[in-house]
Design a protein around this motif. Structure first.
Motif, PDB file in Angstrom:
ATOM      1  N   UNK A 135     -23.655  40.805 -11.618  1.00 50.34           N
ATOM      2  CA  UNK A 135     -24.063  39.654 -10.816  1.00 50.34           C
ATOM      3  C   UNK A 135     -23.977  40.015  -9.334  1.00 50.34           C
ATOM      4  N   UNK A 136     -25.106  39.947  -8.643  1.00 46.67           N
ATOM      5  CA  UNK A 136     -25.143  40.380  -7.252  1.00 46.67           C
ATOM      6  C   UNK A 136     -24.265  39.539  -6.346  1.00 46.67           C
ATOM      7  N   UNK A 137     -24.046  38.268  -6.716  1.00 41.04           N
ATOM      8  CA  UNK A 137     -23.213  37.394  -5.893  1.00 41.04           C
ATOM      9  C   UNK A 137     -21.761  37.849  -5.855  1.00 41.04           C
ATOM     10  N   UNK A 138     -21.381  38.722  -6.775  1.00 36.14           N
ATOM     11  CA  UNK A 138     -20.016  39.247  -6.808  1.00 36.14           C
ATOM     12  C   UNK A 138     -19.964  40.710  -6.376  1.00 36.14           C
ATOM     13  N   UNK A 139     -21.023  41.186  -5.727  1.00 33.69           N
ATOM     14  CA  UNK A 139     -21.037  42.538  -5.183  1.00 33.69           C
ATOM     15  C   UNK A 139     -20.582  42.505  -3.724  1.00 33.69           C
ATOM     16  N   UNK A 140     -19.943  43.599  -3.308  1.00 34.45           N
ATOM     17  CA  UNK A 140     -19.448  43.707  -1.933  1.00 34.45           C
ATOM     18  C   UNK A 140     -19.888  45.023  -1.297  1.00 34.45           C
ATOM     19  N   UNK A 141     -21.066  45.496  -1.695  1.00 33.53           N
ATOM     20  CA  UNK A 141     -21.578  46.746  -1.149  1.00 33.53           C
ATOM     21  C   UNK A 141     -21.697  46.662   0.377  1.00 33.53           C
ATOM     22  N   UNK A 142     -21.244  47.732   1.038  1.00 36.04           N
ATOM     23  CA  UNK A 142     -21.323  47.849   2.499  1.00 36.04           C
ATOM     24  C   UNK A 142     -20.447  46.827   3.218  1.00 36.04           C
ATOM     25  N   UNK A 143     -19.522  46.231   2.502  1.00 34.53           N
ATOM     26  CA  UNK A 143     -18.600  45.275   3.113  1.00 34.53           C
ATOM     27  C   UNK A 143     -17.186  45.839   3.040  1.00 34.53           C
ATOM     28  N   UNK A 144     -16.390  45.512   4.034  1.00 33.95           N
ATOM     29  CA  UNK A 144     -15.040  46.072   4.136  1.00 33.95           C
ATOM     30  C   UNK A 144     -14.002  44.991   3.890  1.00 33.95           C
ATOM     31  N   UNK A 145     -13.061  45.300   3.013  1.00 35.37           N
ATOM     32  CA  UNK A 145     -12.007  44.370   2.624  1.00 35.37           C
ATOM     33  C   UNK A 145     -10.657  45.005   2.918  1.00 35.37           C
ATOM     34  N   UNK A 146      -9.801  44.310   3.646  1.00 37.42           N
ATOM     35  CA  UNK A 146      -8.448  44.785   3.908  1.00 37.42           C
ATOM     36  C   UNK A 146      -7.468  43.911   3.151  1.00 37.42           C
ATOM     37  N   UNK A 147      -6.588  44.549   2.390  1.00 40.82           N
ATOM     38  CA  UNK A 147      -5.583  43.838   1.590  1.00 40.82           C
ATOM     39  C   UNK A 147      -4.201  44.244   2.080  1.00 40.82           C
ATOM     40  N   UNK A 148      -3.444  43.298   2.635  1.00 38.59           N
ATOM     41  CA  UNK A 148      -2.062  43.603   3.003  1.00 38.59           C
ATOM     42  C   UNK A 148      -1.200  43.578   1.738  1.00 38.59           C
TER      43      UNK A 148
END
Length: 252
Positions: free
Chosen positions: A1-14
């Motif tokens: 499902x494309x709505x749950x894709x994060x291609x080319x996006x950056x996620x930071x998790x503390x």
């Protein structure tokens, strides 16, 4: 499902090397995100990052404002942007009467469970505002609504995280969405910190599960899935949501 894709996006998790944090990193990584695993324990953070297609590990002490600032900057330097901030780092106090909770312990609990989310948000905001999907997800706790005895300061601080989530949602909309998740107990390193035991005893597990209608503790994937949803395009109209991931404990 494309709505749950994060291609080319950056996620930071503390707290990205811990139980909820590491599974959240893996879940975003599986969906194409550039993942920044931020943790005080750099060695463990590097182990998590090594599992992922596009990830870096950075050392971050969320009780230190300068460390938070440096970590956010390192994330942007690594991938050129920051789109999602997951304020996951936190820790409980060892259970005990409120009269035995020292000022030192109270201050530390405040710094790691509440202030860290404020400071990381401040540092990340310029980058999140520049993103098309700028999003913050705070990790609170179902104990904000259903506290257990012996953890008064921790529970009230997590209630503060839910309040912070709602306040920031109003302040930062429409550029940045702010939501939170409130997990029930899970058998992660959190349990050891809270109880002093490596694993729950059968008796302790039965006692905790007795108050959960779904009949089990949370799994780390349950929490990671909720975070992923709130950060995704599927939740593009969701802000100020404090999502219980508790198997029904809050209504039992």
């Amino acid at each position: 499902m494309n709505d749950l894709r994060f291609d080319h996006r950056t996620v930071l998790v503390t707290g990205g090397a811990g139980g909820f944090g590491s599974q959240t990193c893996r879940t975003f990584g599986e969906r194409g995100a550039n993942v920044v695993v931020a943790d005080l324990n750099l060695e463990k953070a590097a182990e998590v990052a090594a599992e992922l297609p596009s990830a870096v590990a950075i050392q971050m002490d969320v009780t230190d404002p300068e460390s938070i600032e440096a970590g956010i900057q390192a994330a942007v330097e690594a991938f050129g942007s920051l789109d999602v901030l997951v304020n996951n780092a936190g820790a409980p106090n060892r259970g005990g009467p409120i009269e035995d909770t020292s000022v030192k312990d109270m201050d530390w609990l405040f710094q790691i469970n509440y202030r860290s989310s404020v400071l990381a948000t401040q540092a990340a905001l310029p980058h999140l505002r520049a993103s098309e999907i700028g999003s913050i997800i705070n990790v609170a706790s179902i104990s904000a609504k259903r506290p257990r005895p012996g953890h008064a300061v921790y529970c009230s601080l997590k209630a503060g995280v839910e309040g912070l989530t709602r306040a920031l949602a109003v302040e930062l909309a429409p550029e940045v969405r702010v939501n939170s998740v409130s997990p029930v107990i899970a058998e992660t390193g959190f349990v050891k910190n809270a109880t002093g035991q490596e694993k729950l005893t059968d008796e302790a597990r039965a006692s905790m599960v007795a108050g959960i209608p779904m009949g089990r503790p949370a799994q780390t994937q349950d929490v990671a899935n909720a975070i992923l949803y709130l950060a995704s395009d599927l939740a593009s109209f969701q802000t100020g949501v404090c999502l219980d991931v508790d198997g029904g404990r809050s209504i039992s």
